[in-house]
Each structure stands twice: as structure tokens, then as C-alpha cells.
Design an enzyme around this catalytic site. Structure first.
Site, PDB file in Angstrom:
ATOM      1  N   GLN A 196       0.805  -1.225   0.000  1.00 48.73           N
ATOM      2  CA  GLN A 196       0.000   0.000   0.000  1.00 48.73           C
ATOM      3  C   GLN A 196       0.840   1.278   0.000  1.00 48.73           C
ATOM      4  OE1 GLN A 196      -3.125   0.641  -0.457  1.00 48.73           O
ATOM      5  NE2 GLN A 196      -3.977  -1.416  -0.368  1.00 48.73           N
ATOM      6  N   SER A 208       3.463  -4.549  -5.108  1.00 48.77           N
ATOM      7  CA  SER A 208       2.539  -5.032  -6.131  1.00 48.77           C
ATOM      8  C   SER A 208       2.326  -3.964  -7.188  1.00 48.77           C
ATOM      9  CB  SER A 208       1.203  -5.402  -5.489  1.00 48.77           C
ATOM     10  OG  SER A 208       0.277  -5.840  -6.452  1.00 48.77           O
ATOM     11  N   HIS A 257      -0.486  -3.524  -9.353  1.00 46.73           N
ATOM     12  CA  HIS A 257      -1.809  -2.947  -9.616  1.00 46.73           C
ATOM     13  C   HIS A 257      -2.213  -1.884  -8.596  1.00 46.73           C
ATOM     14  CE1 HIS A 257      -4.579  -5.042  -6.690  1.00 46.73           C
ATOM     15  NE2 HIS A 257      -3.504  -5.786  -6.556  1.00 46.73           N
ATOM     16  N   THR A 294       7.693 -19.043 -16.346  1.00 46.79           N
ATOM     17  CA  THR A 294       8.159 -18.084 -17.339  1.00 46.79           C
ATOM     18  C   THR A 294       7.804 -16.665 -16.895  1.00 46.79           C
ATOM     19  OG1 THR A 294       7.861 -19.712 -19.094  1.00 46.79           O
ATOM     20  CG2 THR A 294       8.004 -17.400 -19.762  1.00 46.79           C
ATOM     21  N   CYS A 302      -9.579  -8.173  -0.145  1.00 47.23           N
ATOM     22  CA  CYS A 302      -9.221  -9.591  -0.070  1.00 47.23           C
ATOM     23  C   CYS A 302     -10.062 -10.342   0.959  1.00 47.23           C
ATOM     24  CB  CYS A 302      -7.735  -9.738   0.263  1.00 47.23           C
ATOM     25  SG  CYS A 302      -6.668  -9.056  -1.022  1.00 47.23           S
TER      26      CYS A 302
END
Length: 380
Positions: free
Chosen positions: A178, A198, A200, A236, A323
Site C-alpha cells: 500500500q 505489487s 496494480h 516463465t 481480499c
């Protein structure tokens, strides 16, 4: 739809989206392949790694890409634990306000024989070294405390906690999902053993996260024999997503201070509007605070009801962490700050970006005002 749920996710910025498209079209090779297609993808991958590590004020050699911030949390913690060669080190300390990915993984670690101790913040929302001290023993292996809480925006001074634990030879992990690109993080200077981030949350693509591990900290992979990401994670590597992540990081980190100033103005505007429209809501705030996240405890109105009412008027807010959406349980984050379970069920989160407007906040306020009047709240 008015988005007041940026803490859950942010849309991709135009630059990040364009970067993704170009990389997917032109750098589609497997970065592990030995031919030129793979070589060009590898060059872009490493340039992106350097750019993101620079925003963390860390070493590019310590940055490993994952599929999400949640996966970064799990892989970082387990990799650090794997690197400990002292069998008696079987105790872990985590805060009561950690992300659900860490809370769930702590339950898994208990099944593996670890002792997990929880620590709550003080009245100012802080966890300080003096509070950690009574919980530390010679068996303490690791402490995990997030830098910024996704529900309340309360910040922890991890730059103070890390050196304290370092002196005691205890590993320290911090979930910075955050806070990354919103406030400065000095990974190398603070000596943090591991950090999770993260894409996004910073206007990059979903499905990309990263774990930063101090290059001086010993770790062992979760899956031995893995060759991708220098042995940290199998699979990958998503080069277009990572390139897009790097573009978003460069874009957002270049205007952190300006964004935080604007968010402070918007936060004060929200307080004023709620007061002016007689919407009684207690702001949950810490001594250190991300201004873009406003945790509110409403008067006589359940958070889920407020969320659904806002949604009917095309306004997106949250009644907690995305979440954990749909779980009709009071937030442990809120109750650990001294609120009752009943008050925690009246919690909502409004999270903004620097592009949020005062008119959008006014629309949100009017919805709460109308719901309040329709329910007869405040009438004699």
C-alpha cells in the site's frame, strides 16, 4: 462509476498500458531463451528490475518478480525462514493488522510447528520497538509488520523497527504493497530483510508483484531447483507485465510529494463535507497516516449497507480489505485499535487517488446523508 476504492486496485495508467502493449508485441520472447528474441526480452526485464529497485532505494540484485503482492509476502517470508540454520528459531511475530495473505500463511506455519505471536498497536496505532521487546526471545526467527495498513492507512515506522531487530539478529519482513510509490522507502539504508510490493496498486497491471530481499540476507527458495528469477520463483517471467510495472513505478514515484499534498487536501475536504452534511463518522487515524485511505466508523449504519447503497448510486467504496470482501466478521484491524465488534461492523473505507475530485467526494457524502435520513437516523 465514481471510484473511491483505490486501495483495492487502481486502473492502469495510459503510459503503463501502452508500454504493456508495445512490450507484448515486440518483446514477446522468453527471457530465459538463448536466442535474440529471448535476449531482447531479458534486456527489458533487467532494465525494469533496475528501475523498480531504484524506486525502493535498493539493489536490483535483490528484486524478484512474483505473480502478486500476496505471493510476494508468502515467498519472501518462507524463503527467509528457509535460510535460517538454527533449529530452535521457531517463533514468529506478526501484527494484528497484517494482510489476509500473511494471516493465512501464519496459520499454515503454525501447522508446521512454528509459534506465532500477535502484536497489537498502541493507542496511536503504532508498533514501536519497546512493544516488541517483551515478545522477543532467543527463539524469535522473524517479525513481519506491514508499513501501511490497507483498511485504515495507518503507517508504521519500519525504518525505526528494522535497525532495532537487526541488532538482535532477527529477520524483518514488511508488506509495503500500500505504500510503494506513495511514500519514500529506503530498503538499503533501513536494512530491511524483505519487502513485498505489487503493480496494480501503483497503476500497473494485475498479476505482477515483487519481493525485495536484502542482498546480505541469507535465504533459500521455497521450491529447490527453480531456475527462473535467479532461483526465487518458478515459471516463465511475464516481461510485458513487468515492463508495464516499471513504467507505472517511474511515473508515480516522480510525483509522490505532490500526490500526498493533494490527498491531504482531499482528506480534509471529506472531513468537512461529512460534517457539513451531518454525517457522523469517526475517522480512524494514526500518528503516521497515508492520507489517501480514510477508514470511517459510521453512526448507526453497517458498513455493508453503506457499501451497497453507494454501489446503487455508482460509487465504489469498501467495507474493509478487498481480499476479505463478503466475510461478515468484524475487522481485526479495527478491533485491535480499541473499537468494539459492533463498531467494527460499521466500518467503511474510502480510498482516493490524486485525481479524485471534490465533486466525487460530495456525491459520496450526499448518498450517506440520504441513507441516514431514509433510515431516520438522528431524528428526534
Amino acid at each position: 462509476m465514481i471510484n473511491l476504492d483505490y486501495a483495492a486496485t487502481a486502473p492502469m495508467s495510459p503510459l503503463a498500458l501502452q508500454g504493456y502493449i508495445e512490450a507484448a508485441e515486440e518483446m514477446y520472447g522468453n527471457a530465459s531463451s538463448l536466442h535474440d528474441l529471448g535476449g531482447r526480452a531479458k534486456e527489458l526485464l533487467e532494465a525494469s528490475r533496475t528501475m523498480i529497485a531504484l524506486a525502493l532505494h535498493g539493489d536490483a540484485k535483490g528484486l524478484y518478480f512474483t505473480g502478486s503482492g500476496s505471493e510476494a509476502n508468502i515467498l519472501a517470508i518462507q524463503s527467509l525462514l528457509n535460510g535460517i540454520d538454527e533449529p530452535h528459531k521457531n517463533e514468529i511475530i506478526c501484527s494484528t493488522f497484517e494482510h489476509s495473505s500473511i494471516k493465512l500463511y501464519m496459520e499454515h506455519l503454525k501447522e508446521k510447528g512454528y509459534i506465532v505471536k500477535k502484536i497489537s498497536p498502541d493507542s496511536g496505532g503504532r508498533i514501536l520497538p519497546i512493544q516488541l521487546e517483551p515478545l522477543l526471545t532467543e527463539n524469535t526467527a522473524l517479525v513481519t509488520i506491514q508499513q501501511g495498513n490497507s483498511e485504515t492507512g495507518i503507517l508504521q515506522d519500519i525504518g525505526r523497527i528494522s535497525p532495532y531487530l537487526k541488532e538482535k539478529g532477527i529477520l524483518f519482513h514488511s508488506d509495503c504493497v500500500q505504500t510503494f510509490c506513495k511514500i519514500p522507502i529506503f530498503a538499503k539504508e533501513w536494512g530491511i530483510d524483505a519487502i513485498s510490493i505489487s503493480a496494480h496498486k501503483v497503476f500497473g497491471p494485475k498479476g505482477i508483484g515483487a519481493a525485495y530481499i536484502n542482498t546480505k540476507t541469507r535465504w533459500q527458495p521455497v521450491l529447490p531447483g527453480t531456475t527462473h528469477e535467479y532461483g526465487f520463483r518458478s515459471g516463465t517471467v511475464n516481461v510485458p507485465g513487468i515492463a508495464s510495472f516499471a513504467i507505472a513505478v517511474k511515473e508515480l514515484s516522480s510525483c509522490m510529494e505532490e500526490n500526498q499534498q493533494q490527498l491531504r487536501k482531499l482528506r480534509n475536504c471529506l472531513k468537512r463535507l461529512l460534517k457539513d452534511h451531518s454525517v457522523n463518522a469517526a475517522f480512524i487515524e494514526g500518528e503516521l497516516q497515508l492520507p489517501g485511505i480514510a477508514g470511517l466508523v459510521l453512526e448507526n449504519m453497517e458498513g455493508q449497507y453503506a457499501l451497497l447503497s453507494c454501489n446503487q448510486h455508482e460509487i465504489a467504496i469498501s467495507a474493509g480489505s478487498a481480499c476479505q470482501a463478503g466475510m461478515q466478521m468484524p475487522s481485526e484491524t479495527v478491533t485491535s485499535l480499541g473499537y468494539s465488534s459492533e463498531e467494527a461492523l460499521r466500518f467503511i473505507r474510502v480510498s482516493m487517488s490524486a485525481k479524485t475530485t471534490e465533486d466525487e467526494l460530495l456525491s459520496f457524502t450526499k448518498v450517506l446523508q440520504n441513507v441516514r435520513l431514509e433510515a431516520g437516523i438522528g431524528k428526534d
